[in-house]
Structure formats: C-alpha cells, structure tokens
Design an enzyme around this catalytic site. Structure first.
Site, PDB file in Angstrom:
ATOM      1  N   ARG A   1       0.378 -10.838  -0.668  1.00 32.12           N
ATOM      2  CA  ARG A   1       1.165  -9.660  -1.022  1.00 32.12           C
ATOM      3  C   ARG A   1       2.337  -9.547  -0.047  1.00 32.12           C
ATOM      4  NH1 ARG A   1       0.516  -3.876   0.746  1.00 32.12           N
ATOM      5  NH2 ARG A   1       1.842  -2.716  -0.683  1.00 32.12           N
TER       6      ARG A   1
ATOM      7  N   HIS B   1       8.972  -1.543  -0.357  1.00 32.93           N
ATOM      8  CA  HIS B   1       8.157  -1.247   0.813  1.00 32.93           C
ATOM      9  C   HIS B   1       9.084  -0.611   1.857  1.00 32.93           C
ATOM     10  CE1 HIS B   1       4.125  -2.354   2.819  1.00 32.93           C
ATOM     11  NE2 HIS B   1       4.764  -1.619   3.714  1.00 32.93           N
TER      12      HIS B   1
ATOM     13  N   GLU C   1       3.207   3.242  -1.112  1.00 31.44           N
ATOM     14  CA  GLU C   1       2.954   4.510  -0.417  1.00 31.44           C
ATOM     15  C   GLU C   1       4.058   5.558  -0.576  1.00 31.44           C
ATOM     16  OE1 GLU C   1       1.919   3.643   3.641  1.00 31.44           O
ATOM     17  OE2 GLU C   1       0.062   2.654   3.078  1.00 31.44           O
TER      18      GLU C   1
ATOM     19  N   ASN D   1      -4.137   1.587  -0.086  1.00 28.00           N
ATOM     20  CA  ASN D   1      -4.120   1.170   1.305  1.00 28.00           C
ATOM     21  C   ASN D   1      -5.056   2.109   2.038  1.00 28.00           C
ATOM     22  OD1 ASN D   1      -2.202  -0.648   0.524  1.00 28.00           O
ATOM     23  ND2 ASN D   1      -0.471   0.458   1.430  1.00 28.00           N
TER      24      ASN D   1
ATOM     25  N   TYR E   1      -7.107   2.972   5.645  1.00 28.81           N
ATOM     26  CA  TYR E   1      -7.290   2.729   7.082  1.00 28.81           C
ATOM     27  C   TYR E   1      -8.361   3.607   7.697  1.00 28.81           C
ATOM     28  CZ  TYR E   1      -3.287  -0.280   6.766  1.00 28.81           C
ATOM     29  OH  TYR E   1      -2.461  -1.320   6.421  1.00 28.81           O
TER      30      TYR E   1
ATOM     31  N   GLU F   1      -4.159  -2.942   1.243  1.00 32.70           N
ATOM     32  CA  GLU F   1      -4.022  -3.032   2.701  1.00 32.70           C
ATOM     33  C   GLU F   1      -5.275  -2.468   3.332  1.00 32.70           C
ATOM     34  OE1 GLU F   1      -0.616  -1.121   4.540  1.00 32.70           O
ATOM     35  OE2 GLU F   1       0.748  -1.961   3.060  1.00 32.70           O
TER      36      GLU F   1
END
Ligand code: FCB
Length: 467
Positions: free
Chosen positions: A84, A128, A173, A299, A301, A353
């Site tokens: 990606r 991005h 995002e 994504n 985290y 991600e």
C-alpha cells in the site's frame, strides 16, 4: 513484552487473505523539487517554526524516489502479497488543476510495474494528506471546488494505472485531515477553526463518493474504497458524564464518517452538538457519499478512553505504551471490527495500517525490536479473532515498511519494520520484519502452498539480515 515464536498465531487465515506493508508518498519519497513536482501543503507546513518537533521536513525523507527498486525488493523479500503506497498529487499534477506532469506519472508507472514484476499487488492511495499548495491557496478542502479537482485527479491516475492496480483508496483518514489539519491545526494546513474543519470533512467525503462514481463510469476494475482511522471509544468509568463524553467522542470520530458512508446520513446528536459549525450540505450530497464501495480500510493503533473530567492518563491502564504515547490495546481491534460488522452493512474490511513506534537500537546490523514484534503479532491475532467471529476480514497491512517522516513528530518516531539510517540511507530489516516473513511462511506452509517462497529466497536486503 515477550517475543512470540514465529508460528504463534492461533489462527489460520484463508488463502486469499491479503498481507501487506504500507507507506505514503510524503513520508518516504523525498526528491521534493525533482522532475517538476509541485509544492504540497506539507512542504509549506514544515517551514512553519515549531510545527515539526525536530524542525525536519520531507525534502529527502527516505529518498525512496531514487531507491524505489531496492525498497520493492525489501517488500517482495517479506513474502507479502500487497504493498500500500500513495501517489503525491503535486508530483503528478503540480498545481492540482492544470497540466499533468509526465515525469511524475512515469515514476508511479515504474513503481506499479516494479511491484507486479515482483508478484506484489499494488494498493494505491490517492490522497494521503499532501494536497497541492496551489489548491490550498484557493481554499483547499474547505472549498467545494476542490471536489471536482479530486475527481479529475482520480480519473487521471486511473487512465494511467487503473489496469494494473488491485485497489484504489480515495482518502486516507479524513478525520485527521479535517480535525488535525483544520480544527486543532497540529497538521497541515494548520488552520484552527471548527466550522472550516467540518466543511473540509464534508468535502472529503463528497469527493470520495463522486470519485467512486466517476471511476466506475470509466469501467475501473480495481477495488474502490476509503481508509478511516477508527478506535473503540470507552468511558473511563461507568458514570453517566463519562459515558456521555464517550458517546460524543464516538460520534465525532466514528459515526460522523461511518453513518454518511453507509447510511447516507450524518448522526443527529453530532449535528446538534456542532450547531452553527455543522457543514453546509447540498441536496444529493449524502446519496453521493454513500455510493457503495468494494472495501473499507481501517487504520488501528489504540483505543480511546474518555473522561468527562479531562484527558485520561494512559499510564493508569497498566498496559505497555508506545513511543508515541499510545496504549497497546490489541483487543480493541477485535471489538471495533465486531462493532462495525454489527452496526453497518460493511463491505470486506482491511486493516490498512497497524504498527508501533518504539525506541530502536541498531547494533551490529540488527534491531531487536521485540516490542514491535509483539505488537504486530498480537494485532494479527486480534484480526484472526474477528474473522473467527464472522467479520468479513480481507487483509492486514503493517505500518510501516520503513522508518519515515512521522508528520509533526519528524524523524524521531520510528514505525518501520525496516530501519533507515538517515545519514547513509542504509536499510536494515529489524527483527519484526524477519518475524513477519516467518509468520507468512508459516501460514503458507499450513495451507500447503508456497506463495512468496521464490521471493523469500531472493532479495539481498533480507538475506543479509539473516546472517
Ligand atoms: C496514521 C497515518 C500514517 C502514519 C501513522 C502512524 O495516522 O495514516 O501516515 O503517520 O498514523
């Protein structure tokens, strides 16, 4: 944290599961002034005194623009089947609306062909975060006119590469671009105004839907989708004020994006909360935003814990904390995936991600990053658990292939599974890269096939690191 053995995953993933690594253009390419690239809002933002923790910028970054072939060898050497990456809009269309830059387009053509030659599927992201500065000068994402500019950009990239990429992500995002870019101002373009942020968020979503429609009309065969940054939002205690604060936060972070994309409506409680700061929405916008897509990328985290009394201290959790100050909370990923599957008619889901910044030590050609390895292994398990419970999981990608320019944190935070020595641009696969490769090899062996085996034996980068 203890290092799990390579074959540790309790889960067996399906043969068509997509395994990848991710990067983005501004964070790795460098070559800021080369071959006709235009200026992006991040080039400009990096020059604002105090904006970037170590006063660095993306002018050289990982010099990937020149070292792309070596980097693709590293990708192939991992044994992943997808990579990606993102296209720098100002590299291919410097002012965002005028002439296309052939040299820039050629770069991505080489990159995509290079991936295909190595047996790796290209997953292309259009946006991005590095909007052409020339479009920002006209109002950027807060300006409705940026929507047709983005659709033109999507069509231009499709004409050039659409026959060779496996997937096209419109935006990475939107919450981050809207809120961190236009409300708190800690990211480019550095605006601090909530109504502007919400208008930008609306235009990002609208341009996503319109681009998907336009690409479909052109007969695009690549899978089309968007990538959101989502977290489960939990109240710090069971008290009603904490629960109300968590509901509000969940509305601003998750429902504000998921509801229009999958239910063609903005959440009423958040519209109410925003009052005069709510975006202007034209007739038909919500139907366009909700254009069906082929995949949704997440994504992930960490979780978010909310207390009505003020910021919650992650250290009270007792869980490990990464170098970004983010709590390690893999079970939150399973929880989030189950919730999305329960509350929305979601298409196949990708974790686009996932990874961690940790303090790495390069010693004798090795980086023993047991904490990063444990992080990745635990999150892969969390994905396997969601899959077992019926969530339509289609893929998982590690952030990131390389240590790189971590936005406002500069180069101090390292997310790579491959270490980059910025003085020499030497790449060294960390133990986490070796673990990921071994994990993928184990999955292939359990399936009784060996995709990636040829690649595994080949490239020098990973072979070196084994010695
Ligand atoms: C995400 C970004 C990515 C990277 C990681 C750590 O929000 O998409 O570029 O910075 O965080």
């Amino acid at each position: 944290m203890t290092l799990p053995p390579p074959a540790a995953s309790r889960h067996r993933f399906p043969p068509d599961f997509v395994w990848g690594v991710a990067t983005s253009a501004f964070q790795i390419e460098g070559a800021a002034d080369e071959d006709g690239r235009g200026e992006s809002i991040w080039d400009r933002f990096c020059r604002v005194p105090g904006a970037i923790a170590d006063a660095s910028d993306g002018r050289v970054a990982c010099d990937h623009y020149h070292r792309w072939a070596e980097d693709l060898d590293l990708v192939a050497g991992l044994g992943v089947n997808a990579y990606r990456f993102s296209v720098s809009w100002p590299r291919v269309r410097p002012d965002g609306r005028g002439a296309w830059n052939e040299a820039g387009l050629d770069f991505y053509e080489r990159l995509v062909d290079g991936l295909l030659a190595r047996g790796v599927q290209p997953y292309l992201t259009l946006n991005h975060w590095d909007l052409p500065e020339a479009l920002q000068a006209q109002g950027g994402w807060a300006q409705r006119d940026t929507v047709p500019r983005f659709v033109e950009y999507a069509l231009g990239m499709h004409r050039r590469l659409g026959d060779r990429v496996a997937a096209i992500t419109t935006h990475n995002e939107p919450w981050v671009m809207a809120v961190l870019g236009h409300e708190t101002g800690i990211f480019a373009p550095g605006i601090r105004h909530r109504a502007t942020a919400m208008q930008a968020a609306h235009h990002l979503l609208l341009s996503h839907g319109r681009a998907v429609q336009a690409l479909r009309a052109e007969g695009c065969r690549a899978k089309l989708g968007i990538v959101l940054n989502l977290s489960p939002v939990q109240p710090a205690t069971d008290s009603e004020p904490d629960r109300a604060a968590a509901r509000l936060e969940d509305g601003k972070l998750l429902r504000w994006y998921m509801d229009p994309l999958f239910k063609a409506q903005y959440p009423l409680d958040i519209l109410h909360h925003l009052g005069a700061d709510a975006p202007r929405v034209a007739a038909g916008d919500l139907a366009d935003i909700a254009t069906p897509m082929d995949f949704l990328g997440l994504n992930y985290y960490s979780r978010s814990v909310v207390s009505a009394a003020g910021p919650w201290d992650v250290h009270t959790s007792g869980n490990p904390i990464t170098d970004m100050g983010w709590e390690v909370y893999p079970q939150g990923l399973t929880e989030l995936l189950l919730r999305l599957h329960r509350d929305y008619p979601v298409p196949p889901l990708f974790v686009t991600e996932n990874g961690g910044a940790f303090k790495d030590l390069l010693q004798d050609g090795r980086v023993h990053d047991a904490d990063r390895t444990a992080y990745i292994a635990a999150h892969i398990d969390a994905v396997g658990e969601a899959l077992r419970q019926g969530v339509p999981m289609a893929g998982y990608m590690v952030w990131s292939l390389l240590d790189n320019f971590e936005w406002a944190s500069g180069y101090a935070k390292r997310f790579g599974i491959v270490h980059v020595d910025y003085a020499t641009q030497r790449r060294t696969p960390k133990d986490s890269a070796l673990w990921y490769r071994a994990f993928l090899q184990d999955q292939a062996a359990r399936r009784g096939d060996g995709p990636g085996q040829a690649a595994l034996a080949g490239p020098a980068g990973l072979a070196d690191a084994r010695a």
